[in-house]
Structures are given as structure tokens and as C-alpha cells.
Design a protein around this motif. Structure first.
Motif, PDB file in Angstrom:
ATOM      1  N   GLN A   1       0.841  -1.189   0.000  1.00 28.90           N
ATOM      2  CA  GLN A   1       0.000   0.000   0.000  1.00 28.90           C
ATOM      3  C   GLN A   1       0.876   1.239   0.000  1.00 28.90           C
ATOM      4  O   GLN A   1       1.927   1.264   0.645  1.00 28.90           O
ATOM      5  CB  GLN A   1      -0.916   0.017   1.230  1.00 28.90           C
ATOM      6  CG  GLN A   1      -1.991  -1.031   1.216  1.00 28.90           C
ATOM      7  CD  GLN A   1      -3.011  -0.805   0.116  1.00 28.90           C
ATOM      8  OE1 GLN A   1      -3.316   0.316  -0.260  1.00 28.90           O
ATOM      9  NE2 GLN A   1      -3.519  -1.884  -0.428  1.00 28.90           N
ATOM     10  N   ARG A   2       0.418   2.239  -0.707  1.00 29.60           N
ATOM     11  CA  ARG A   2       1.155   3.507  -0.714  1.00 29.60           C
ATOM     12  C   ARG A   2       1.173   4.097   0.692  1.00 29.60           C
ATOM     13  O   ARG A   2       0.236   3.925   1.453  1.00 29.60           O
ATOM     14  CB  ARG A   2       0.502   4.479  -1.680  1.00 29.60           C
ATOM     15  CG  ARG A   2       0.574   4.022  -3.124  1.00 29.60           C
ATOM     16  CD  ARG A   2      -0.090   5.018  -4.025  1.00 29.60           C
ATOM     17  NE  ARG A   2       0.615   6.280  -3.980  1.00 29.60           N
ATOM     18  CZ  ARG A   2       1.330   6.780  -4.977  1.00 29.60           C
ATOM     19  NH1 ARG A   2       1.408   6.123  -6.109  1.00 29.60           N
ATOM     20  NH2 ARG A   2       1.934   7.928  -4.860  1.00 29.60           N
ATOM     21  N   THR A   3       2.231   4.787   1.030  1.00 32.58           N
ATOM     22  CA  THR A   3       2.326   5.388   2.355  1.00 32.58           C
ATOM     23  C   THR A   3       1.863   6.845   2.357  1.00 32.58           C
ATOM     24  O   THR A   3       1.698   7.437   3.408  1.00 32.58           O
ATOM     25  CB  THR A   3       3.774   5.327   2.883  1.00 32.58           C
ATOM     26  OG1 THR A   3       4.640   5.931   1.924  1.00 32.58           O
ATOM     27  CG2 THR A   3       4.187   3.892   3.126  1.00 32.58           C
ATOM     28  N   ASP A   4       1.647   7.409   1.168  1.00 35.91           N
ATOM     29  CA  ASP A   4       1.119   8.775   1.111  1.00 35.91           C
ATOM     30  C   ASP A   4      -0.403   8.716   1.068  1.00 35.91           C
ATOM     31  O   ASP A   4      -1.004   7.664   1.257  1.00 35.91           O
ATOM     32  CB  ASP A   4       1.699   9.546  -0.074  1.00 35.91           C
ATOM     33  CG  ASP A   4       1.431   8.866  -1.409  1.00 35.91           C
ATOM     34  OD1 ASP A   4       0.533   7.996  -1.483  1.00 35.91           O
ATOM     35  OD2 ASP A   4       2.108   9.197  -2.387  1.00 35.91           O
ATOM     36  N   SER A   5      -1.039   9.798   0.792  1.00 36.73           N
ATOM     37  CA  SER A   5      -2.501   9.841   0.827  1.00 36.73           C
ATOM     38  C   SER A   5      -3.155   9.239  -0.419  1.00 36.73           C
ATOM     39  O   SER A   5      -4.366   9.050  -0.444  1.00 36.73           O
ATOM     40  CB  SER A   5      -2.971  11.283   1.009  1.00 36.73           C
ATOM     41  OG  SER A   5      -2.514  12.067  -0.079  1.00 36.73           O
ATOM     42  N   ALA A   6      -2.373   8.915  -1.435  1.00 36.93           N
ATOM     43  CA  ALA A   6      -2.941   8.339  -2.655  1.00 36.93           C
ATOM     44  C   ALA A   6      -3.333   6.877  -2.416  1.00 36.93           C
ATOM     45  O   ALA A   6      -2.722   6.178  -1.605  1.00 36.93           O
ATOM     46  CB  ALA A   6      -1.939   8.429  -3.795  1.00 36.93           C
TER      47      ALA A   6
END
Length: 108
Positions: free
Chosen positions: A11-16
């Protein structure tokens, strides 16, 4: 010194939303978890990456994760013999998923 890497997604770690591709050194994998649809690896830092995923379509073969474990020895030998980093990837060829070893430089 050449290394053996394992290709996965997390999973992406930013908000995307979505998944991002990652390469993890095989010696940082502390645990493998498998289900009929998915194989994940837990790394030494506690992060989890998805190595193989067939959710929504047929499932993975029985003992599929053992193929990965069996491939680590030959991959390490290949890396040591050639001096090239190698990457283990899960491939999904129609109904016959498999693990493959490739030279890292051949992937990009």
C-alpha cells in the motif's frame, strides 16, 4: 556483493490510493504468510508486501509459497556465481502461476 531481491507490492504510504512496486532483499524477509488467494512477506522493519495475489480469480496452487522458498538457494548461487543482483518475481501465466529468477538489470 550481489543480492537476491524479491519483487512485491505494498500500500502507498502517502494519501494516494493503490499499490506501489517494491523490491525487498530476500534476507530481510522474516515471515511468509499464505492463503489460497495471496502470499505476503513480512520484512524485518515490520512492513508487509504482497508477493502473489489471485483474489477474484481462481486462487493460487497448493504449496505455491514453497516454490519461492525452494528457489532462494538457486537464486543465491546464481547471484554469487555471476556477481549480478537477481530478482525473484511471481508470474501469472494464465492458469499456471510460477516463480522466476531474472537479472535485476533485465527488468528495466
Amino acid at each position: 556483493m550481489a543480492h537476491v531481491w524479491i519483487y512485491g507490492r505494498r500500500q502507498r504510504t502517502d494519501s494516494a490510493l493503490g499499490l506501489v512496486a517494491v523490491l525487498a532483499r530476500s534476507d530481510t524477509v522474516s515471515a511468509l504468510t499464505s492463503s489460497p488467494q495471496q502470499i505476503t512477506a513480512t520484512l524485518d522493519d515490520g512492513s508487509i508486501i504482497v508477493l502473489a495475489d489471485r483474489r477474484g480469480g481462481g486462487g493460487l496452487p497448493d504449496d505455491y509459497q514453497l516454490g519461492l522458498i525452494a528457489l532462494l538457494g538457486p537464486a543465491r548461487r546464481r547471484a554469487a556465481d555471476t556477481g549480478d543482483d537477481v530478482v525473484i518475481t511471481a508470474t501469472d501465466h494464465s492458469q499456471a502461476p510460477a516463480w522466476t529468477v531474472q537479472r535485476a538489470q533485465d527488468l528495466w
